[in-house]
Design an enzyme around this catalytic site. Sequence first.
Site, PDB file in Angstrom:
ATOM      1  N   HIS A 187       0.987  12.474  22.948  1.00  0.00           N
ATOM      2  CA  HIS A 187       1.002  13.042  24.298  1.00  0.00           C
ATOM      3  C   HIS A 187      -0.431  13.336  24.746  1.00  0.00           C
ATOM      4  O   HIS A 187      -0.851  12.959  25.843  1.00  0.00           O
ATOM      5  CB  HIS A 187       1.843  14.330  24.313  1.00  0.00           C
ATOM      6  CG  HIS A 187       1.790  15.095  25.601  1.00  0.00           C
ATOM      7  ND1 HIS A 187       2.858  15.145  26.481  1.00  0.00           N
ATOM      8  CD2 HIS A 187       0.811  15.852  26.166  1.00  0.00           C
ATOM      9  CE1 HIS A 187       2.518  15.882  27.532  1.00  0.00           C
ATOM     10  NE2 HIS A 187       1.280  16.332  27.359  1.00  0.00           N
ATOM     11  N   GLU A 188      -1.180  14.004  23.899  1.00  0.00           N
ATOM     12  CA  GLU A 188      -2.544  14.396  24.267  1.00  0.00           C
ATOM     13  C   GLU A 188      -3.434  13.173  24.467  1.00  0.00           C
ATOM     14  O   GLU A 188      -4.206  13.107  25.417  1.00  0.00           O
ATOM     15  CB  GLU A 188      -3.128  15.337  23.216  1.00  0.00           C
ATOM     16  CG  GLU A 188      -2.432  16.688  23.137  1.00  0.00           C
ATOM     17  CD  GLU A 188      -2.347  17.403  24.479  1.00  0.00           C
ATOM     18  OE1 GLU A 188      -3.267  17.250  25.302  1.00  0.00           O
ATOM     19  OE2 GLU A 188      -1.351  18.095  24.724  1.00  0.00           O
ATOM     20  N   HIS A 191      -3.020  11.472  27.747  1.00  0.00           N
ATOM     21  CA  HIS A 191      -3.787  12.060  28.853  1.00  0.00           C
ATOM     22  C   HIS A 191      -5.125  11.342  28.995  1.00  0.00           C
ATOM     23  O   HIS A 191      -5.650  11.183  30.103  1.00  0.00           O
ATOM     24  CB  HIS A 191      -4.028  13.558  28.619  1.00  0.00           C
ATOM     25  CG  HIS A 191      -2.860  14.415  29.007  1.00  0.00           C
ATOM     26  ND1 HIS A 191      -2.276  14.347  30.247  1.00  0.00           N
ATOM     27  CD2 HIS A 191      -2.183  15.373  28.327  1.00  0.00           C
ATOM     28  CE1 HIS A 191      -1.276  15.222  30.306  1.00  0.00           C
ATOM     29  NE2 HIS A 191      -1.195  15.855  29.155  1.00  0.00           N
ATOM     30  N   TYR A 202      -4.027  16.450  38.567  1.00  0.00           N
ATOM     31  CA  TYR A 202      -3.221  17.347  37.749  1.00  0.00           C
ATOM     32  C   TYR A 202      -2.660  18.499  38.566  1.00  0.00           C
ATOM     33  O   TYR A 202      -2.922  19.669  38.291  1.00  0.00           O
ATOM     34  CB  TYR A 202      -4.063  17.859  36.575  1.00  0.00           C
ATOM     35  CG  TYR A 202      -3.244  18.259  35.372  1.00  0.00           C
ATOM     36  CD1 TYR A 202      -2.465  17.322  34.698  1.00  0.00           C
ATOM     37  CD2 TYR A 202      -3.253  19.551  34.903  1.00  0.00           C
ATOM     38  CE1 TYR A 202      -1.720  17.671  33.591  1.00  0.00           C
ATOM     39  CE2 TYR A 202      -2.505  19.919  33.796  1.00  0.00           C
ATOM     40  CZ  TYR A 202      -1.744  18.974  33.151  1.00  0.00           C
ATOM     41  OH  TYR A 202      -0.994  19.335  32.046  1.00  0.00           O
ATOM     42  N   GLU A 211       1.851  14.442  33.395  1.00  0.00           N
ATOM     43  CA  GLU A 211       2.532  15.010  32.237  1.00  0.00           C
ATOM     44  C   GLU A 211       3.614  14.069  31.715  1.00  0.00           C
ATOM     45  O   GLU A 211       3.789  13.907  30.505  1.00  0.00           O
ATOM     46  CB  GLU A 211       3.160  16.357  32.617  1.00  0.00           C
ATOM     47  CG  GLU A 211       2.253  17.540  32.369  1.00  0.00           C
ATOM     48  CD  GLU A 211       1.790  17.578  30.924  1.00  0.00           C
ATOM     49  OE1 GLU A 211       2.626  17.486  30.015  1.00  0.00           O
ATOM     50  OE2 GLU A 211       0.579  17.677  30.695  1.00  0.00           O
ATOM     51  N   ASP A 284       1.627  26.920  36.761  1.00  0.00           N
ATOM     52  CA  ASP A 284       1.556  25.687  35.971  1.00  0.00           C
ATOM     53  C   ASP A 284       1.106  24.500  36.837  1.00  0.00           C
ATOM     54  O   ASP A 284       1.681  23.420  36.765  1.00  0.00           O
ATOM     55  CB  ASP A 284       2.929  25.425  35.311  1.00  0.00           C
ATOM     56  CG  ASP A 284       2.932  24.209  34.391  1.00  0.00           C
ATOM     57  OD1 ASP A 284       1.874  23.869  33.837  1.00  0.00           O
ATOM     58  OD2 ASP A 284       4.010  23.599  34.244  1.00  0.00           O
ATOM     59  N   HIS A 289       4.421  20.812  34.046  1.00  0.00           N
ATOM     60  CA  HIS A 289       5.206  20.674  32.813  1.00  0.00           C
ATOM     61  C   HIS A 289       6.691  20.909  33.069  1.00  0.00           C
ATOM     62  O   HIS A 289       7.492  20.852  32.144  1.00  0.00           O
ATOM     63  CB  HIS A 289       4.743  21.667  31.748  1.00  0.00           C
ATOM     64  CG  HIS A 289       3.376  21.436  31.221  1.00  0.00           C
ATOM     65  ND1 HIS A 289       2.242  21.959  31.810  1.00  0.00           N
ATOM     66  CD2 HIS A 289       2.942  20.725  30.148  1.00  0.00           C
ATOM     67  CE1 HIS A 289       1.180  21.590  31.119  1.00  0.00           C
ATOM     68  NE2 HIS A 289       1.569  20.838  30.105  1.00  0.00           N
TER      69      HIS A 289
END
Length: 376
Positions: A187-188, A191, A202, A211, A284, A289
């Site tokens: 996931h990271e 990005h 974002y 996301e 957020d 998310h």
Amino acid sequence: MDPMDANASARGHRRTAAPGPHRTAFCTIVPPHVLDKLSHAEDASLADPARRTLEHDALQRTRRRITTVRGIPAARAAAPSDKPRRTIYDAQHKTTLPGSKVRGEGDQAGADASVNRAYDGLGATFELFLKAYGRRSVDDSGLPLNASVHYSEDYNNAFWDGEQMVFGDGDGEVFLDFTIPIDVMAHELTHGVTQYTANLEYFGQSGALNESMSDVFGSLVKQHALGQSAEEADWLIGAGLLTERVTGVALRSLKAPGTAYDDDVLGKDPQPGTMDDYVRTSRDNGGVHINSGIPNHAFYLAATALGGHAWERAGQIWYDVLTGGDLASDAEFADFAQLTVAAAHARYGEGEEQAAVREAWTQVGITDLRAHAGAR
Ligand SMILES: [Zn+2]
């Protein structure tokens, strides 16, 4: 235009992602609303690490707004390789990055399980993008993959800071070591892929798409590593990350958004699976998310309708849109959906792929989809 308006359109604001310096978001796997809830727990052993993680992340987010990360590095000496170039660092519970180098590419596994998991997770992510899509690392130019483990103390998060990956050990009360779930690592790193391609802003729907890209390819890395079909996959993000005291299985579910956890301390998974339950919030970054559950679920529906390996057809279509150059950085769900229908047609023609993709979006409430022809 109100970016939180689900019906608003980004059309007319087309910007093609261009090479050059890109501002990058500070992307954490655990969103602030979860840590905020946790920081109000009566038990200080739960509240304190969460509060410190929140404070750390808030400071980083502020810094990120004034920092520009170069999207395309200077010319490289050699052609990009089919092999990853991984370096794992040990932050030794400090917040100075990257820390001391503990494992380089090709080095044998050592005694530290976090180091080994980070090394393997970076490798599995590199593998999916190379084998499935012919992409050579995050930037498609062989970018070295750097990760730091044992970041800070009781740090309840993992993040991509625009240049490298960082993993906390978790507090051991609610969260375990963030190197445990391979999809969290993937996931990271995704990005990073998004940063170098569509560079989705974002915030609001484009942020939720950002996301979602990370959750989709995060899950695909896990499925690819395990050789699972769409039917066999758990479609969870962060399985194995929560301790036994938490009532929950993971951070998010692409299969059933909103069901990953329901816990007295952590609260309930707030993700919607359809536009009917779209959450309008200023928190957020506009619910990046939270509303990511909607495009996540659309991918799940398309992938399971097609069956087989989800990274092959469904994943290819999503990858084509993410990297194809037509996805605006401020795209909304409907823009992305439209592009996936067009991409399905461009790659597979008038087949079941296009129908499955359109049906998936329709099921999550994105119905403004024209036929493929002249889709843009
Ligand atoms: Zn993320």
